[in-house]
Motif scaffolding. Structure first.
Motif, PDB file in Angstrom:
ATOM      1  N   LEU A  49      -9.259   7.275 -20.213  1.00 16.31           N
ATOM      2  CA  LEU A  49     -10.450   7.273 -20.980  1.00 16.31           C
ATOM      3  C   LEU A  49     -10.455   7.689 -22.394  1.00 16.31           C
ATOM      4  CD1 LEU A  49     -13.540   8.467 -20.191  1.00 16.31           C
ATOM      5  CD2 LEU A  49     -12.091  10.803 -20.498  1.00 16.31           C
ATOM      6  N   HIS A 104     -18.592   6.534 -19.712  1.00 16.70           N
ATOM      7  CA  HIS A 104     -17.368   6.343 -20.411  1.00 16.70           C
ATOM      8  C   HIS A 104     -17.856   7.310 -21.807  1.00 16.70           C
ATOM      9  CE1 HIS A 104     -13.377   4.968 -22.458  1.00 16.70           C
ATOM     10  NE2 HIS A 104     -14.133   5.651 -23.475  1.00 16.70           N
ATOM     11  N   VAL A 123      -9.304   5.894 -15.921  1.00 15.39           N
ATOM     12  CA  VAL A 123     -10.899   5.928 -15.516  1.00 15.39           C
ATOM     13  C   VAL A 123     -10.927   5.156 -14.762  1.00 15.39           C
ATOM     14  CG1 VAL A 123     -12.422   4.626 -16.716  1.00 15.39           C
ATOM     15  CG2 VAL A 123     -11.383   5.959 -17.968  1.00 15.39           C
TER      16      VAL A 123
END
Length: 180
Positions: A49, A104, A123
């Motif tokens: 991430l 995101h 992610v």
């Protein structure tokens, strides 16, 4: 002779009521069986991430006992759980996040605003890892041993009771195991 047929609907109704009671009040909903229990974390290659240029695989989950926590900024229960995860991280508990089906920027803002208890976050934008793990929703937490094997699955919020009565004893026992 045909009078017993009059009681047949009553028998079905009472059986249904007993089964409904068992289903609603007696089963532990946080203990749904997992097909992956005592099996390695499924193979994956996903981005981090906070370092989207870096990929991470299941190999990154080996070497230490950890909690693999599935979360999303869209998840109200995750917001309730988050302060307790911060407390655990401050106590030295290893937690890796799986940012599940999230945007995101929303996830980054969440961690900036609420603090980041994770060693790193994976992610899982399309939910493929979640699907492979058998995730029903968020939050869900998997206890992973030093070999990268799933030892326990908890569905729902981790709070003080869940940690002390369920996860901590398992976590501590796995910490004491020797890797061979």
């Amino acid at each position: 002779m045909k009078r017993w047929k009059l009681f047949l609907p009553l028998g079905f109704f009472l059986t249904f009521c007993v089964l409904l009671y068992i289903g609603l009040f007696m089963e532990d909903k946080s203990e749904l069986p997992s097909m992956l229990l005592n099996k390695p974390v499924p193979e994956f290659s996903l981005k981090k991430l906070k370092q989207p240029e870096e990929s991470v695989t299941e190999a990154a989950l080996k070497g230490k006992v950890l909690l693999l926590n599935v979360w999303g900024s869209w998840c109200p229960a995750c917001k309730v759980e988050h302060p307790y995860l911060i407390k655990l991280a401050r106590e030295g508990i290893n937690i890796v996040g799986v940012n599940y089906k999230d945007e995101h920027q929303d996830a980054l803002k969440w961690l900036d605003r609420l603090e980041d208890p994770y060693l790193f976050n994976i992610v899982d934008k399309d939910g493929r890892l979640g699907l492979d793990l058998g995730v029903y929703g968020a939050p869900e937490t998997f206890l992973i041993d030093k070999k990268g094997v799933i030892r326990h699955k908890h569905i729902g919020i981790i709070d003080n009771r869940v940690w002390k009565e369920d996860l901590k004893p398992r976590y501590d026992a796995l910490q004491k195991e020797l890797v061979q």
